[in-house]
Design an enzyme around this catalytic site. Structure first.
Site, mmCIF file in Angstrom:
data_model
loop_
_atom_site.group_PDB
_atom_site.id
_atom_site.type_symbol
_atom_site.label_atom_id
_atom_site.label_comp_id
_atom_site.label_asym_id
_atom_site.label_seq_id
_atom_site.Cartn_x
_atom_site.Cartn_y
_atom_site.Cartn_z
ATOM 1 N N LYS A 29 0.783 -1.121 0.022
ATOM 2 C CA LYS A 29 0.112 0.023 -0.020
ATOM 3 C C LYS A 29 0.774 1.142 0.041
ATOM 4 C CE LYS A 29 -4.412 1.052 0.177
ATOM 5 N NZ LYS A 29 -5.694 0.348 -0.361
HETATM 6 P P1 NAD Z 1 -12.675 8.475 -2.872
HETATM 7 O O1 NAD Z 1 -11.693 9.520 -2.575
HETATM 8 O O2 NAD Z 1 -13.332 8.434 -4.261
HETATM 9 O O3 NAD Z 1 -14.076 8.872 -1.956
HETATM 10 C C1 NAD Z 1 -14.000 8.830 -0.525
HETATM 11 C C2 NAD Z 1 -15.233 9.670 -0.274
HETATM 12 O O4 NAD Z 1 -15.504 9.791 1.258
HETATM 13 C C3 NAD Z 1 -15.272 11.203 -0.773
HETATM 14 O O5 NAD Z 1 -16.541 11.553 -1.539
HETATM 15 C C4 NAD Z 1 -15.089 11.910 0.515
HETATM 16 O O6 NAD Z 1 -15.513 13.422 0.413
HETATM 17 C C5 NAD Z 1 -15.665 11.121 1.618
HETATM 18 N N1 NAD Z 1 -15.168 11.428 2.998
HETATM 19 C C6 NAD Z 1 -13.962 11.728 3.337
HETATM 20 N N2 NAD Z 1 -13.880 11.992 4.690
HETATM 21 C C7 NAD Z 1 -15.076 11.645 5.010
HETATM 22 C C8 NAD Z 1 -15.678 11.633 6.377
HETATM 23 N N3 NAD Z 1 -15.029 11.983 7.436
HETATM 24 N N4 NAD Z 1 -17.084 11.497 6.508
HETATM 25 C C9 NAD Z 1 -17.606 11.114 5.452
HETATM 26 N N5 NAD Z 1 -17.243 11.192 4.114
HETATM 27 C C10 NAD Z 1 -15.833 11.340 3.930
HETATM 28 O O7 NAD Z 1 -12.130 7.136 -2.307
HETATM 29 P P2 NAD Z 1 -12.643 5.841 -2.377
HETATM 30 O O8 NAD Z 1 -11.652 5.220 -3.506
HETATM 31 O O9 NAD Z 1 -14.057 5.663 -2.740
HETATM 32 O O10 NAD Z 1 -12.258 4.794 -1.196
HETATM 33 C C11 NAD Z 1 -13.103 4.734 -0.042
HETATM 34 C C12 NAD Z 1 -12.761 3.627 0.679
HETATM 35 O O11 NAD Z 1 -12.758 2.506 0.130
HETATM 36 C C13 NAD Z 1 -11.336 3.799 1.407
HETATM 37 O O12 NAD Z 1 -11.057 3.230 2.731
HETATM 38 C C14 NAD Z 1 -10.203 2.912 0.393
HETATM 39 O O13 NAD Z 1 -9.183 2.354 0.999
HETATM 40 C C15 NAD Z 1 -11.290 1.807 0.009
HETATM 41 N N6 NAD Z 1 -11.223 1.211 -1.175
HETATM 42 C C16 NAD Z 1 -11.168 1.844 -2.358
HETATM 43 C C17 NAD Z 1 -11.014 0.960 -3.672
HETATM 44 C C18 NAD Z 1 -10.950 1.648 -4.781
HETATM 45 O O14 NAD Z 1 -10.970 0.800 -5.876
HETATM 46 N N7 NAD Z 1 -10.960 2.966 -4.985
HETATM 47 C C19 NAD Z 1 -10.779 -0.386 -3.340
HETATM 48 C C20 NAD Z 1 -10.720 -0.935 -2.112
HETATM 49 C C21 NAD Z 1 -10.870 -0.375 -1.011
#
Ligand code: NAD
Length: 476
Positions: free
Chosen positions: A107
């Protein structure tokens, strides 16, 4: 646990790991080998922006190299630190193992608020970060393959891939150095939506098992189930959208950085996402009640809670007030080890992160294979498949005409049957199969062993078992 302090993210992963290995018969040395993070690289680099040099701090952590390349996203957030990337790297090891993606766990992260910079500045910063990582083989098609995570997306992946290609001009497999790229830069259909799509497939699979639904006190199907989602980013938006549009769920709550929207009759996910993209927040959205203290909405009555933003949001401070009988961890680490214990006592069923959000790495695996094979999925067989199906349809229609039968194939059937599978259909089929198979492997352990209390412990048992077998095969 409840009398103790809230564990950090890495401690939480460690506690959950320990709970699982206590039920396994691993040699102690091997247990420790799997637990520890192999290496974490910290880099500080300067970029000249707005007339002065700004210094940034980034990390790339490699948890386990029992399989290579190692894989895991790169996160852009001010909250990034060594503890966090190491926890996330460990989760990647177990996640890849559970869904049989042939990678070790890694990561990365950069301490930055990407909203503070324009596109050109972000490109400069990203390219410089990628240069620092690629120089040490921490971006490399056969060593270490990053992907998007919080705060990054296909744009950043395209910059990183291009940076690697510039530094390795004769590497024919250069495109396989990162996944989550746009289609025109070597990406794959269905990658952007993959993690959210995987969350949907995971829930569909859960609802195929009445015994599991009963454990959560749920009945029926996904249709009409009330859903609250935290984070309407890549993962949360796609999960909520598909569940609403395709499974008939009612999305009653959406929590974002600037508060939450709630409407017991259901929210329009697409409209809210458009509002969020346009205004940078959900404040002011007209068709719902707005709550300033967003976190409180997680405590509202609902059937399914989907934390899809960041870690530690369900903790010892609020776990006993969470009413949802089913939580699916779309984000990594949203439930702390302390909260996990409280929720387990309450009978809440948790579909754990290492499974629930594995759709992203699964489709990343397909993208990596596509890059290495230099051909898009379906290109060779699609038309051949269609012509064979056409043969059957022609024959049926000929027989019908010859025998003067009073029946016809419905146009809908013909259209669906004749269409050969393209890349998107194949990706979805591969993802659905992966999510179903992995769920079944977890639930088999959950239901067959009296000492396994929940899906998370079961997931760890399956995952660690495979990692251990891999190390043993290497002679460790
Ligand atoms: P992203 O940046 O696209 O979206 C995150 C969202 O959460 C944003 O809209 C942001 O405004 C919101 N946010 C941030 N802080 C917040 C808070 N305190 N309260 C409420 N909302 C809040 O990120 P993502 O890619 O969707 O990732 C989200 C989660 O999913 C992370 O934990 C990431 O590790 C996990 N994840 C993502 C992927 C991927 O393919 N993108 C894969 C596996 C896991």
């Amino acid at each position: 646990m409840s009398s103790q302090q809230e564990p950090s993210f890495r401690e939480s992963v460690d506690i959950m790991f320990s709970r699982a290995v206590a039920l396994m018969d691993l040699p102690p040395g091997l247990e420790e080998k799997i637990r520890v993070c192999n290496a974490t690289y910290t880099v500080r680099f300067g970029v000249r922006l707005r007339g002065q040099v700004q210094t940034f701090t980034g990390y790339r952590s490699v948890h386990s190299e029992h399989m290579e390349p190692v894989k895991g996203g790169i996160r852009y957030s001010l909250g990034v630190n060594q503890d966090e990337v190491e926890a996330l790297a460990a989760l990647m090891t177990y996640k890849c193992s559970l869904v049989e993606a042939p990678f070790g766990g890694s990561k990365g992260g950069l301490c930055i608020d990407p909203r503070e910079y324009d596109e050109q500045e972000l490109e400069l910063i990203t390219r410089r970060f990628a240069y620092e990582l690629a120089k040490r083989d921490l971006i490399h098609p056969s060593q270490n393959v990053p992907a998007p995570d919080m705060g990054t997306g296909e744009r950043e992946m395209a910059w990183m891939a291009d940076q690697y290609a510039r530094m390795n001009t004769t590497d024919i497999n250069a495109r396989a150095c990162v996944t989550g790229k746009p289609i025109n830069a070597g990406g794959i259909q269905g990658r952007t939506e993959a993690t959210g799509r995987g969350v949907q497939y995971a829930l569909q699979e859960f609802f195929r098992h009445p015994e599991d639904m009963k454990a959560a006190g749920l009945t029926g199907t996904l249709d009409g189930k009330r859903v609250i989602v935290q984070g309407l980013g890549n993962v949360g938006y796609h999960a909520a959208k598909f569940l609403q549009e395709e499974d008939g769920c009612l999305v009653t709550g959406i929590i974002e950085r600037d508060g939450a929207l709630f409407n017991p009759d259901g929210l329009d996910v697409e409209k809210i996402r458009n509002w969020l993209m346009k205004h940078g927040g959900i404040t002011g959205y007209p068709d719902a009640t707005h709550f300033e203290e967003g976190g409180k909405v997680m405590e509202e009555d609902c059937d399914i809670l989907i934390p899809a933003a960041l870690e530690g949001v369900i903790n010892m401070g609020n776990a006993d007030r969470i009413k949802a009988p089913l939580i699916i961890e779309a984000a990594n680490g949203p439930v702390t080890a302390g909260a996990d214990e409280i929720l387990q006592k309450k009978g809440t069923v948790i579909i754990p992160d290492m499974y629930a959000n594995a759709g992203g790495v699964t489709v990343s695996y397909f993208e990596w294979v596509k890059n290495l094979s230099h051909i898009r999925f379906g290109r060779m067989q699609r038309r051949q498949e269609e012509s064979r199906h056409q043969l059957v349809v022609d024959e049926l229609e000929r027989l019908s005409a010859e025998k003067d039968l009073d029946w016809q194939l419905s146009p809908d059937f013909k259209e669906k049957y004749l269409r050969g599978a393209g890349e998107l259909e194949l990706v979805r089929s591969g993802l659905d199969d992966t999510m179903r198979t992995a769920y079944q492997s977890m639930r088999d352990v959950w239901h067959s062993r009296a000492d396994v209390p929940d899906l998370r412990t079961a997931a760890y048992l399956v995952a660690i078992g495979k990692v251990a077998a891999s190390y043993r095969a290497k002679g460790l």
